[in-house]
Design a protein around this motif. Structure first.
Motif, PDB file in Angstrom:
ATOM      1  N   MET A   1      31.393  38.403  32.939  1.00 52.48           N
ATOM      2  CA  MET A   1      31.020  38.674  31.559  1.00 52.48           C
ATOM      3  C   MET A   1      29.661  38.029  31.270  1.00 52.48           C
ATOM      4  O   MET A   1      29.454  36.859  31.567  1.00 52.48           O
ATOM      5  CB  MET A   1      32.077  38.106  30.610  1.00 52.48           C
ATOM      6  CG  MET A   1      31.747  38.316  29.138  1.00 52.48           C
ATOM      7  SD  MET A   1      32.999  37.605  28.044  1.00 52.48           S
ATOM      8  CE  MET A   1      34.405  38.614  28.486  1.00 52.48           C
ATOM      9  N   THR A 172      35.120  44.317  41.861  1.00 54.14           N
ATOM     10  CA  THR A 172      34.702  44.262  40.457  1.00 54.14           C
ATOM     11  C   THR A 172      33.305  43.657  40.348  1.00 54.14           C
ATOM     12  O   THR A 172      33.078  42.538  40.818  1.00 54.14           O
ATOM     13  CB  THR A 172      35.682  43.421  39.615  1.00 54.14           C
ATOM     14  OG1 THR A 172      36.988  44.007  39.700  1.00 54.14           O
ATOM     15  CG2 THR A 172      35.248  43.367  38.152  1.00 54.14           C
ATOM     16  N   ASP A 176      31.263  42.542  34.996  1.00 55.75           N
ATOM     17  CA  ASP A 176      32.480  43.075  34.381  1.00 55.75           C
ATOM     18  C   ASP A 176      33.679  42.158  34.564  1.00 55.75           C
ATOM     19  O   ASP A 176      34.782  42.479  34.119  1.00 55.75           O
ATOM     20  CB  ASP A 176      32.816  44.452  34.973  1.00 55.75           C
ATOM     21  CG  ASP A 176      31.755  45.489  34.666  1.00 55.75           C
ATOM     22  OD1 ASP A 176      31.034  45.318  33.663  1.00 55.75           O
ATOM     23  OD2 ASP A 176      31.642  46.465  35.429  1.00 55.75           O
ATOM     24  N   SER A 177      33.468  41.039  35.234  1.00 53.61           N
ATOM     25  CA  SER A 177      34.584  40.135  35.516  1.00 53.61           C
ATOM     26  C   SER A 177      35.095  39.497  34.234  1.00 53.61           C
ATOM     27  O   SER A 177      34.314  39.102  33.368  1.00 53.61           O
ATOM     28  CB  SER A 177      34.154  39.054  36.507  1.00 53.61           C
ATOM     29  OG  SER A 177      35.184  38.095  36.678  1.00 53.61           O
ATOM     30  N   LYS A 178      36.394  39.385  34.128  1.00 51.62           N
ATOM     31  CA  LYS A 178      37.016  38.720  32.976  1.00 51.62           C
ATOM     32  C   LYS A 178      37.373  37.275  33.293  1.00 51.62           C
ATOM     33  O   LYS A 178      37.968  36.584  32.481  1.00 51.62           O
ATOM     34  CB  LYS A 178      38.278  39.484  32.553  1.00 51.62           C
ATOM     35  CG  LYS A 178      38.040  40.930  32.167  1.00 51.62           C
ATOM     36  CD  LYS A 178      37.093  41.046  30.987  1.00 51.62           C
ATOM     37  CE  LYS A 178      37.027  42.466  30.455  1.00 51.62           C
ATOM     38  NZ  LYS A 178      36.388  43.394  31.384  1.00 51.62           N
ATOM     39  N   LYS A 179      36.987  36.815  34.485  1.00 50.85           N
ATOM     40  CA  LYS A 179      37.311  35.453  34.879  1.00 50.85           C
ATOM     41  C   LYS A 179      36.482  34.456  34.065  1.00 50.85           C
ATOM     42  O   LYS A 179      35.256  34.520  34.044  1.00 50.85           O
ATOM     43  CB  LYS A 179      37.038  35.243  36.373  1.00 50.85           C
ATOM     44  CG  LYS A 179      37.824  36.181  37.298  1.00 50.85           C
ATOM     45  CD  LYS A 179      39.299  35.864  37.289  1.00 50.85           C
ATOM     46  CE  LYS A 179      40.050  36.750  38.292  1.00 50.85           C
ATOM     47  NZ  LYS A 179      41.491  36.493  38.269  1.00 50.85           N
ATOM     48  N   GLU A 180      37.142  33.531  33.405  1.00 57.97           N
ATOM     49  CA  GLU A 180      36.431  32.544  32.611  1.00 57.97           C
ATOM     50  C   GLU A 180      35.658  31.556  33.472  1.00 57.97           C
ATOM     51  O   GLU A 180      34.789  30.838  32.980  1.00 57.97           O
ATOM     52  CB  GLU A 180      37.426  31.782  31.719  1.00 57.97           C
ATOM     53  CG  GLU A 180      38.077  32.659  30.656  1.00 57.97           C
ATOM     54  CD  GLU A 180      39.006  31.865  29.764  1.00 57.97           C
ATOM     55  OE1 GLU A 180      39.161  30.652  30.007  1.00 57.97           O
ATOM     56  OE2 GLU A 180      39.560  32.459  28.826  1.00 57.97           O
TER      57      GLU A 180
END
Length: 227
Positions: A1, A172, A176-180
């Motif tokens: 992100m 991915t 676009d990664s949703k990893k915090e």
């Protein structure tokens, strides 16, 4: 992100923007490229949904067989082999980064003068480290790796890698990664200032001959300077 987007106006402006890097953490990496986003390893850029694991393993094995005279016993280990393969241009699930923001800026500006370029800052203090009990093809998350500086180029470029995993039917893109655990900042380098920035970087000792510290790099630098 992507958490921050900014447009760079000059080398001085870029340096000022990079001053925030230490505020994010101790492990901050940079990547310069002439395209927006698509932060994927080379093996996944044409089709991120394709599982390339079999191809990658086969390519590494062929590298070991055909190039055995150019390799060392350490290259029997997949981790060592995939780093060497990435360095020499084989398509892998590795993506190149640097801990030096000036090196990233040079890469952003040195290709495709007719288009805008981008520098990405990856804050990776909380990113996963590789589980070395498993192969690069068995990692459950994107992980970061500082390779051995066996090559003068890797040392000159302050090289790091992200190792990407195939899961849920795709690789991915980092943006676009949703990893915090992974924070990204994007810096636009307008095409109108790229040539000027390269001149300024050269005055600071950042050029093709220092980033590629071999005869190829020197000759490429001289071609650009005197022809």
């Amino acid at each position: 992100m992507i958490t921050e987007v900014a447009e760079i106006q000059s080398l001085a402006n870029y340096i000022e923007s990079m001053e925030i890097a230490p505020l994010f953490g101790n492990k901050v990496l940079f990547r310069g490229q002439p395209v927006k986003g698509n932060l994927l390893p080379s093996v996944a850029r044409e089709d991120k949904t394709k599982d390339t694991t079999h191809f990658e393993k086969h390519a590494l094995e062929q590298m070991r067989l055909i190039g055995s005279s150019l390799l060392s016993p350490k290259d029997e280990d997949d981790w060592h082999a995939i780093v060497k393969a990435q360095h020499h241009g084989l398509k892998t699930r590795c993506l190149d980064w640097t801990s030096n923001p000036m090196v990233a800026l040079w890469f952003a500006c040195s290709n495709s003068p007719e288009v805008d370029s981008y520098v990405y800052m990856l804050v990776a203090d909380r990113a996963a480290l590789p589980d070395k009990t498993k192969s690069p093809f068995e990692q459950e998350h994107v992980c970061i790796l500082q390779p051995n500086y066996e090559s003068p180029r890797v040392s000159a470029q302050h090289g790091w890698l992200t190792i990407h995993n195939y899961s849920n039917g795709q690789f991915t893109p980092l943006e676009d990664s949703k990893k915090e655990q992974l924070w990204l900042c994007e810096y636009l380098i307008p095409k109108r200032i790229k040539a000027e920035i390269l001149i300024s970087l050269d005055r600071c000792g950042i050029n093709q001959s220092t980033i590629f510290p071999d005869l190829d790099g020197l000759c490429g630098y001289l071609n650009g300077k005197f022809t």
